[in-house]
Design a protein around this motif. Structure first.
Motif, PDB file in Angstrom:
ATOM      1  N   ARG A 203      22.220  -9.573 -11.184  1.00 29.04           N
ATOM      2  CA  ARG A 203      22.073  -8.351 -10.389  1.00 29.04           C
ATOM      3  C   ARG A 203      20.626  -8.223  -9.930  1.00 29.04           C
TER       4      ARG A 203
ATOM      5  N   GLU B 231      29.257  -0.315  -5.648  1.00 28.44           N
ATOM      6  CA  GLU B 231      29.511  -0.052  -7.063  1.00 28.44           C
ATOM      7  C   GLU B 231      29.636   1.451  -7.307  1.00 28.44           C
TER       8      GLU B 231
ATOM      9  N   SER C 159      28.325   3.219  -9.594  1.00 27.55           N
ATOM     10  CA  SER C 159      27.046   3.824  -9.979  1.00 27.55           C
ATOM     11  C   SER C 159      25.947   2.776  -9.905  1.00 27.55           C
ATOM     12  N   ALA C 160      24.709   3.253 -10.009  1.00 27.94           N
ATOM     13  CA  ALA C 160      23.554   2.353  -9.961  1.00 27.94           C
ATOM     14  C   ALA C 160      23.214   1.793 -11.333  1.00 27.94           C
ATOM     15  N   GLU C 161      24.005   2.140 -12.341  1.00 27.36           N
ATOM     16  CA  GLU C 161      23.748   1.658 -13.703  1.00 27.36           C
ATOM     17  C   GLU C 161      23.867   0.139 -13.756  1.00 27.36           C
ATOM     18  N   PRO C 162      22.958  -0.539 -14.465  1.00 27.41           N
ATOM     19  CA  PRO C 162      23.035  -2.003 -14.579  1.00 27.41           C
ATOM     20  C   PRO C 162      24.357  -2.459 -15.193  1.00 27.41           C
ATOM     21  N   ALA C 163      24.870  -3.555 -14.669  1.00 28.12           N
ATOM     22  CA  ALA C 163      26.106  -4.145 -15.178  1.00 28.12           C
ATOM     23  C   ALA C 163      25.982  -5.666 -15.118  1.00 28.12           C
TER      24      ALA C 163
END
Length: 191
Positions: free
Chosen positions: A121, A147, A149-153
Motif C-alpha cells: 500500500r 476503499e 476507509s483510509a485505515e492501513p490494510a
C-alpha cells in the motif's frame, strides 16, 4: 610501390569527400581557455519512467479518469539505493486527474508484482490526487482502488479504479501463447 601509394591517396581523398558530402566533417574541439557548457538536469523523470494509469471503467463517473506514476531512483549516499537483495529502490509519485470525489470511501494507491503475490500500500490520494511511496520491484503494477476507509490494510478490498504497468513489465516472452496468438494488451489500455 609508387602506384600503390597513389591509389591509397586517391582512396583516402575519395573517403574524405564522401564524409564531407554526408555532413560527417570533423568537428573542431573546444578552444583553449573556454569552459564547457554547464550540464542542466532533466526537470522530470524520462518518459521510460512514466507509468500511464488508465480507467477500469468499473465505477460510475470514472470513465474519464486518468493518471500517471512517476518513477525516480531513490536517493542514497552511495548513488543509487538498493535493497539487501540487490534490487533497485524507486520513489514513486502517483498523480491522478478527472477522478470524481467519492462519498463511498477513499481512493488508495497500491503497487504489486505482476503475479499479485506481493502487494504494498502506498497510501490514500491527497486532495490534489497524489500519493507517494517507495517501490523495490523490477516489474510492477500500480493501481488505485476505492476503499471503505483510509485505515492501513494488507490488501485492497474495494474495486480497482485505475491501473498501470511499469515499462519493465511489458517485457515478457510469448512462451505461454500459441504461435498465432497475441496478447490483446491494447484491450487493457496498454499501448
Amino acid at each position: 610501390m609508387e602506384q600503390k601509394r597513389k591509389q591509397a591517396g586517391k582512396r583516402a581523398g575519395l573517403l574524405g569527400m564522401a564524409l564531407l558530402a554526408f555532413g560527417m566533417a570533423p568537428v573542431p574541439g573546444p578552444t583553449a581557455g573556454t569552459a564547457p557548457a554547464p550540464c542542466t538536469p532533466d526537470p522530470g523523470p524520462p518518459e521510460y519512467y512514466r507509468i500511464d494509469l488508465v480507467s477500469t471503467k468499473r465505477l460510475p463517473g470514472t470513465r474519464a479518469a486518468r493518471g500517471a506514476g512517476y518513477v525516480t531512483f531513490a536517493k542514497s549516499p552511495f548513488g543509487i539505493a538498493v535493497t539487501p537483495e540487490g534490487h533497485y529502490v524507486y520513489d514513486l509519485r502517483v498523480a491522478v486527474e478527472r477522478l470524481p470525489p467519492s462519498t463511498q470511501g477513499v481512493y488508495v494507491a497500491w503497487v504489486a508484482t505482476p503475479a499479485l503475490d506481493v502487494v504494498e500500500r502506498l497510501g490514500p490520494l491527497d486532495a490534489n490526487g497524489t500519493a507517494k511511496g517507495r517501490v523495490h520491484f523490477n516489474k510492477f503494477l500500480v493501481f488505485i482502488t476505492l476503499e471503505p476507509s483510509a485505515e492501513p490494510a494488507a490488501r485492497w478490498t474495494g474495486p480497482v479504479v485505475l491501473r498501470g504497468l511499469s515499462k519493465s513489465g511489458f517485457m515478457h516472452t510469448m512462451a505461454g501463447h500459441g504461435p498465432f496468438q497475441q496478447e490483446p494488451c491494447t484491450n487493457y489500455g496498454f499501448n
